[in-house]
Scaffold this motif. Structure first.
Motif, PDB file in Angstrom:
ATOM      1  N   LEU A  36     -10.724 -26.951  12.198  1.00 30.38           N
ATOM      2  CA  LEU A  36     -11.725 -26.442  13.459  1.00 30.38           C
ATOM      3  C   LEU A  36     -11.138 -28.244  13.895  1.00 30.38           C
ATOM      4  O   LEU A  36     -11.034 -28.052  15.451  1.00 30.38           O
ATOM      5  CB  LEU A  36     -13.026 -27.012  13.784  1.00 30.38           C
ATOM      6  CG  LEU A  36     -14.066 -25.287  13.221  1.00 30.38           C
ATOM      7  CD1 LEU A  36     -15.008 -25.478  12.862  1.00 30.38           C
ATOM      8  CD2 LEU A  36     -13.402 -24.692  14.803  1.00 30.38           C
ATOM      9  N   TYR A  39      -8.720 -28.780  17.414  1.00 23.41           N
ATOM     10  CA  TYR A  39      -8.936 -28.420  18.304  1.00 23.41           C
ATOM     11  C   TYR A  39      -9.581 -29.762  19.495  1.00 23.41           C
ATOM     12  O   TYR A  39      -9.697 -29.805  20.358  1.00 23.41           O
ATOM     13  CB  TYR A  39     -10.046 -26.741  18.812  1.00 23.41           C
ATOM     14  CG  TYR A  39      -8.971 -25.768  17.921  1.00 23.41           C
ATOM     15  CD1 TYR A  39      -8.880 -24.622  18.859  1.00 23.41           C
ATOM     16  CD2 TYR A  39      -9.233 -25.478  16.571  1.00 23.41           C
ATOM     17  CE1 TYR A  39      -7.939 -23.344  18.265  1.00 23.41           C
ATOM     18  CE2 TYR A  39      -8.819 -24.532  15.919  1.00 23.41           C
ATOM     19  CZ  TYR A  39      -8.076 -23.328  16.604  1.00 23.41           C
ATOM     20  OH  TYR A  39      -7.610 -22.345  16.611  1.00 23.41           O
ATOM     21  N   PHE A  40     -10.351 -30.262  18.431  1.00 25.26           N
ATOM     22  CA  PHE A  40     -11.377 -30.456  18.777  1.00 25.26           C
ATOM     23  C   PHE A  40     -11.025 -32.514  18.904  1.00 25.26           C
ATOM     24  O   PHE A  40     -11.197 -33.396  19.851  1.00 25.26           O
ATOM     25  CB  PHE A  40     -12.850 -31.363  18.600  1.00 25.26           C
ATOM     26  CG  PHE A  40     -13.447 -29.459  18.605  1.00 25.26           C
ATOM     27  CD1 PHE A  40     -13.868 -29.570  20.032  1.00 25.26           C
ATOM     28  CD2 PHE A  40     -13.465 -28.389  17.700  1.00 25.26           C
ATOM     29  CE1 PHE A  40     -14.245 -27.557  20.300  1.00 25.26           C
ATOM     30  CE2 PHE A  40     -13.638 -27.634  17.599  1.00 25.26           C
ATOM     31  CZ  PHE A  40     -14.495 -27.344  19.126  1.00 25.26           C
ATOM     32  N   LYS A  41      -9.751 -32.822  18.209  1.00 27.03           N
ATOM     33  CA  LYS A  41      -9.475 -34.245  17.571  1.00 27.03           C
ATOM     34  C   LYS A  41     -10.897 -35.364  17.156  1.00 27.03           C
ATOM     35  O   LYS A  41      -9.859 -36.379  17.692  1.00 27.03           O
ATOM     36  CB  LYS A  41      -8.438 -34.008  18.861  1.00 27.03           C
ATOM     37  CG  LYS A  41      -7.424 -33.280  18.636  1.00 27.03           C
ATOM     38  CD  LYS A  41      -6.017 -34.058  19.083  1.00 27.03           C
ATOM     39  CE  LYS A  41      -4.691 -33.035  18.980  1.00 27.03           C
ATOM     40  NZ  LYS A  41      -4.867 -31.634  18.358  1.00 27.03           N
ATOM     41  N   THR A  46     -16.307 -31.992  16.348  1.00 24.68           N
ATOM     42  CA  THR A  46     -15.873 -30.931  15.113  1.00 24.68           C
ATOM     43  C   THR A  46     -17.251 -30.218  14.118  1.00 24.68           C
ATOM     44  O   THR A  46     -17.167 -29.330  13.934  1.00 24.68           O
ATOM     45  CB  THR A  46     -14.521 -31.181  14.519  1.00 24.68           C
ATOM     46  OG1 THR A  46     -13.655 -31.364  15.262  1.00 24.68           O
ATOM     47  CG2 THR A  46     -14.314 -30.305  13.117  1.00 24.68           C
ATOM     48  N   LYS A  79     -12.374 -19.785  15.770  1.00 26.68           N
ATOM     49  CA  LYS A  79     -11.284 -20.438  16.260  1.00 26.68           C
ATOM     50  C   LYS A  79     -11.697 -19.437  17.240  1.00 26.68           C
ATOM     51  O   LYS A  79     -11.541 -20.725  18.811  1.00 26.68           O
ATOM     52  CB  LYS A  79      -9.336 -19.262  16.334  1.00 26.68           C
ATOM     53  CG  LYS A  79      -9.055 -19.362  16.832  1.00 26.68           C
ATOM     54  CD  LYS A  79      -8.001 -18.609  16.472  1.00 26.68           C
ATOM     55  CE  LYS A  79      -6.934 -18.304  17.623  1.00 26.68           C
ATOM     56  NZ  LYS A  79      -5.832 -17.387  17.719  1.00 26.68           N
ATOM     57  N   ALA A  82     -14.662 -21.999  18.694  1.00 21.19           N
ATOM     58  CA  ALA A  82     -13.726 -23.099  18.999  1.00 21.19           C
ATOM     59  C   ALA A  82     -13.616 -23.496  20.710  1.00 21.19           C
ATOM     60  O   ALA A  82     -13.364 -24.200  21.301  1.00 21.19           O
ATOM     61  CB  ALA A  82     -12.706 -23.465  18.177  1.00 21.19           C
ATOM     62  N   LEU A  83     -12.574 -22.035  20.564  1.00 23.04           N
ATOM     63  CA  LEU A  83     -11.777 -21.782  22.001  1.00 23.04           C
ATOM     64  C   LEU A  83     -12.683 -22.340  22.928  1.00 23.04           C
ATOM     65  O   LEU A  83     -12.945 -22.241  24.315  1.00 23.04           O
ATOM     66  CB  LEU A  83     -11.379 -20.764  22.238  1.00 23.04           C
ATOM     67  CG  LEU A  83      -9.177 -20.236  20.936  1.00 23.04           C
ATOM     68  CD1 LEU A  83      -8.943 -19.517  21.759  1.00 23.04           C
ATOM     69  CD2 LEU A  83      -8.889 -21.441  21.696  1.00 23.04           C
ATOM     70  N   ILE A  86     -14.455 -25.294  23.851  1.00 20.94           N
ATOM     71  CA  ILE A  86     -13.664 -25.603  24.567  1.00 20.94           C
ATOM     72  C   ILE A  86     -13.744 -25.069  26.221  1.00 20.94           C
ATOM     73  O   ILE A  86     -13.595 -26.635  26.916  1.00 20.94           O
ATOM     74  CB  ILE A  86     -11.840 -26.310  24.519  1.00 20.94           C
ATOM     75  CG1 ILE A  86     -11.723 -26.665  22.581  1.00 20.94           C
ATOM     76  CG2 ILE A  86     -11.208 -26.591  25.450  1.00 20.94           C
ATOM     77  CD1 ILE A  86     -10.471 -26.064  22.282  1.00 20.94           C
ATOM     78  N   GLN A 120      -2.037 -34.523  10.786  1.00 22.69           N
ATOM     79  CA  GLN A 120      -2.368 -34.106  13.166  1.00 22.69           C
ATOM     80  C   GLN A 120      -1.819 -35.386  13.791  1.00 22.69           C
ATOM     81  O   GLN A 120      -0.831 -34.688  14.823  1.00 22.69           O
ATOM     82  CB  GLN A 120      -3.476 -35.228  13.432  1.00 22.69           C
ATOM     83  CG  GLN A 120      -5.314 -33.864  12.843  1.00 22.69           C
ATOM     84  CD  GLN A 120      -4.968 -33.023  13.698  1.00 22.69           C
ATOM     85  OE1 GLN A 120      -4.665 -33.010  15.091  1.00 22.69           O
ATOM     86  NE2 GLN A 120      -4.871 -31.763  13.108  1.00 22.69           N
ATOM     87  N   GLU A 125       2.206 -28.182  14.369  1.00 30.32           N
ATOM     88  CA  GLU A 125       0.812 -27.623  14.149  1.00 30.32           C
ATOM     89  C   GLU A 125       1.268 -26.302  13.199  1.00 30.32           C
ATOM     90  O   GLU A 125       0.250 -26.093  12.779  1.00 30.32           O
ATOM     91  CB  GLU A 125       0.274 -26.292  15.675  1.00 30.32           C
ATOM     92  CG  GLU A 125      -0.567 -25.187  15.695  1.00 30.32           C
ATOM     93  CD  GLU A 125      -2.419 -26.528  15.835  1.00 30.32           C
ATOM     94  OE1 GLU A 125      -2.468 -24.939  14.805  1.00 30.32           O
ATOM     95  OE2 GLU A 125      -2.515 -27.590  15.447  1.00 30.32           O
ATOM     96  N   GLN A 129      -1.017 -25.203   9.861  1.00 28.45           N
ATOM     97  CA  GLN A 129      -2.030 -24.454   9.541  1.00 28.45           C
ATOM     98  C   GLN A 129      -1.877 -23.975   7.928  1.00 28.45           C
ATOM     99  O   GLN A 129      -2.569 -22.718   7.585  1.00 28.45           O
ATOM    100  CB  GLN A 129      -1.411 -23.361  10.755  1.00 28.45           C
ATOM    101  CG  GLN A 129      -2.340 -23.661  11.987  1.00 28.45           C
ATOM    102  CD  GLN A 129      -3.766 -23.892  11.668  1.00 28.45           C
ATOM    103  OE1 GLN A 129      -4.401 -22.709  11.142  1.00 28.45           O
ATOM    104  NE2 GLN A 129      -4.484 -24.383  12.440  1.00 28.45           N
TER     105      GLN A 129
END
Length: 158
Positions: A36, A39-41, A46, A79, A82-83, A86, A120, A125, A129
């Protein structure tokens, strides 16, 4: 965690077994967090997403089809959530900007370990993963290659 154990715990969670949920959470929380975070950084969002993902797992585990890939199911739930977060946050930010307000997320270092930050900033990416799935979830390289649609040699070289 083995695929068989992963599958068994998810089936048991679907039956309302709280001990299975506790085991499942303890064995997967670090990996889901790592999934996760990109996605949020930031750790606030997160952590929120992480809690909500596990609430969804508990609520939706009865929908899991036994003997399918439980890890893939968990990753997809995380996922998708998270989307959705966002998208929701994006709409919220747009409304606030219309009102002349801006949101500056607070900086927190509780979960932002040096390892996550280095990963990161240095890995692509795809590489991220691969590392998360292999190191935290014990995926085999051939399973990662299959899931990501990459040649095995590419996954092994990363």
């Amino acid at each position: 965690m083995s695929k068989i154990r992963f599958n068994h715990l998810l089936v048991e969670i679907g039956k309302g077994n709280n001990k299975a949920f506790e085991s499942f959470y303890n064995e997967t929380v670090n990996g889901v967090y790592a999934l996760l975070y990109p996605y949020f950084k930031n750790s606030y969002d997160t952590e929120d997403a992480l809690q909500e993902v596990y609430m969804l797992v508990k609520q939706k585990a009865h929908l899991y089809k036994k003997d399918t890939d439980a890890r893939a199911w968990l990753f997809q739930v995380a996922k998708n959530h998270a989307l959705n977060m966002i998208r929701s946050k994006s709409r919220e930010n747009a409304r606030l900007e219309e009102l002349g307000k801006t949101i500056i997320p607070p900086k927190d270092t509780k979960w932002d370990s040096t390892l996550f930050l280095v990963m990161q900033h240095t890995l692509t990416e795809e590489e991220y993963q691969i590392v998360v799935k292999h190191v935290l979830f014990f995926y085999k390289h051939k399973d990662i290659a299959s899931e990501l649609g990459l040649p095995l040699g590419t996954v092994l070289s990363k």
